[in-house]
Design a protein around this motif. Structure first.
Motif, PDB file in Angstrom:
ATOM      1  N   GLU A 143      30.491 -74.060   4.129  1.00 28.14           N
ATOM      2  CA  GLU A 143      31.338 -73.494   3.083  1.00 28.14           C
ATOM      3  C   GLU A 143      32.054 -74.564   2.270  1.00 28.14           C
ATOM      4  N   ARG A 144      32.144 -75.772   2.802  1.00 27.36           N
ATOM      5  CA  ARG A 144      32.815 -76.859   2.074  1.00 27.36           C
ATOM      6  C   ARG A 144      31.812 -77.719   1.296  1.00 27.36           C
ATOM      7  N   MET A 145      30.517 -77.440   1.435  1.00 21.13           N
ATOM      8  CA  MET A 145      29.508 -78.191   0.700  1.00 21.13           C
ATOM      9  C   MET A 145      29.213 -77.488  -0.620  1.00 21.13           C
ATOM     10  N   ALA A 146      29.400 -78.203  -1.722  1.00 20.94           N
ATOM     11  CA  ALA A 146      29.139 -77.636  -3.035  1.00 20.94           C
ATOM     12  C   ALA A 146      27.645 -77.556  -3.320  1.00 20.94           C
ATOM     13  N   GLY A 147      26.893 -78.547  -2.858  1.00 19.65           N
ATOM     14  CA  GLY A 147      25.467 -78.569  -3.111  1.00 19.65           C
ATOM     15  C   GLY A 147      24.871 -79.896  -2.707  1.00 19.65           C
ATOM     16  N   GLU A 148      23.557 -79.997  -2.855  1.00 20.07           N
ATOM     17  CA  GLU A 148      22.841 -81.238  -2.559  1.00 20.07           C
ATOM     18  C   GLU A 148      21.727 -81.400  -3.570  1.00 20.07           C
ATOM     19  N   ARG A 149      21.624 -82.593  -4.115  1.00 26.43           N
ATOM     20  CA  ARG A 149      20.608 -82.906  -5.114  1.00 26.43           C
ATOM     21  C   ARG A 149      19.814 -84.118  -4.656  1.00 26.43           C
ATOM     22  N   ALA A 150      18.506 -84.103  -4.918  1.00 26.81           N
ATOM     23  CA  ALA A 150      17.628 -85.175  -4.448  1.00 26.81           C
ATOM     24  C   ALA A 150      17.213 -86.093  -5.602  1.00 26.81           C
ATOM     25  N   LEU A 151      16.950 -87.355  -5.245  1.00 24.43           N
ATOM     26  CA  LEU A 151      16.488 -88.338  -6.219  1.00 24.43           C
ATOM     27  C   LEU A 151      14.987 -88.256  -6.453  1.00 24.43           C
TER      28      LEU A 151
END
Length: 225
Positions: A143-151
């Motif tokens: 719930e505290r993670m906004a998101g994850e983006r990959a290179l």
């Protein structure tokens, strides 16, 4: 008081890069220079020669557990840091040594929560994200993670500063502007060289998880004296 503190901080922090890339180990080592000081513990970074060039799959995570534990048993250290964002072998490592063992993913996310409300993670590959999300859920931090983006780059490609720098900035901007992250966590130990410039580019806190883990190891050694 200062002299007593320095004496109490004597010892050795062992930082293990579980992949076989000496370039990654060198980047981690340089990122930790600011934590080294006269009278403090030695901070030694080593490479797990038995590891793959990059830990990019669940199979890689599983394969390094046994040699990682063997290295920890072989080395004498007051504290151990596992410098891979998957925290491979973290719980097994805690069974083979009486010294505290820190995983950089756990420490990086905890450090991020001390700096903001929601953190975003920059991963190397899209395939890394489901593995990270499972781990984050197991820690109760989803719930505290906004998101994850990959290179879209593997570990061995992280030395290409021209490509990596621009992709990291773009990923960080999406995490900040689209996902609502107010702190960014680097999702690979091999990204250490980019932390300072990325923080300048984004205008928000950027956490290098290896630095976060060593900082916690130093605090633990000080508290135990």
């Amino acid at each position: 008081r200062a002299a007593a503190w320095e004496r109490d901080m004597s010892g050795r922090i062992l930082v293990i890069n579980p992949n076989s890339s000496e370039t990654v180990t060198g980047d981690i080592d340089r990122a930790l220079d600011g934590f080294r000081g006269a009278g403090g513990p030695a901070i030694d970074c080593i490479t797990l020669a038995e590891g793959p060039p990059g830990i990019e799959t669940e199979r890689h995570v599983s394969e390094v557990v046994a040699p990682l534990c063997h290295a920890i048993r072989r080395e004498q250290a007051s504290a151990v840091v596992i410098a891979c964002f998957s925290d491979p072998g973290l719980y097994a490592a805690r069974e083979v040594t009486g010294s505290p063992v820190f995983g950089i993913a756990q420490c990086g996310m905890l450090a991020a929560l001390a700096r903001g409300e929601r953190f975003g993670i920059i991963a190397i590959l899209d395939a890394s994200i489901p593995r990270h999300c499972r781990y984050i859920a197991s820690l109760g931090l989803s719930e505290r993670m906004a998101g994850e983006r990959a290179l879209g780059l593997g570990v061995t490609a992280l030395a290409n500063e021209e490509i990596v720098g621009s992709r990291m900035t773009a990923a960080g901007e999406r995490l900040r502007d689209e996902d609502g992250a107010d702190v960014i966590v680097l999702g690979c130990a091999g990204m250490a060289r980019y932390r300072r410039q990325l923080e300048t580019n984004l205008g928000c806190a950027v956490i290098d998880p290896s630095q976060a883990a060593v900082g916690m190891a130093l605090a633990a050694l000080g508290a135990d004296r």
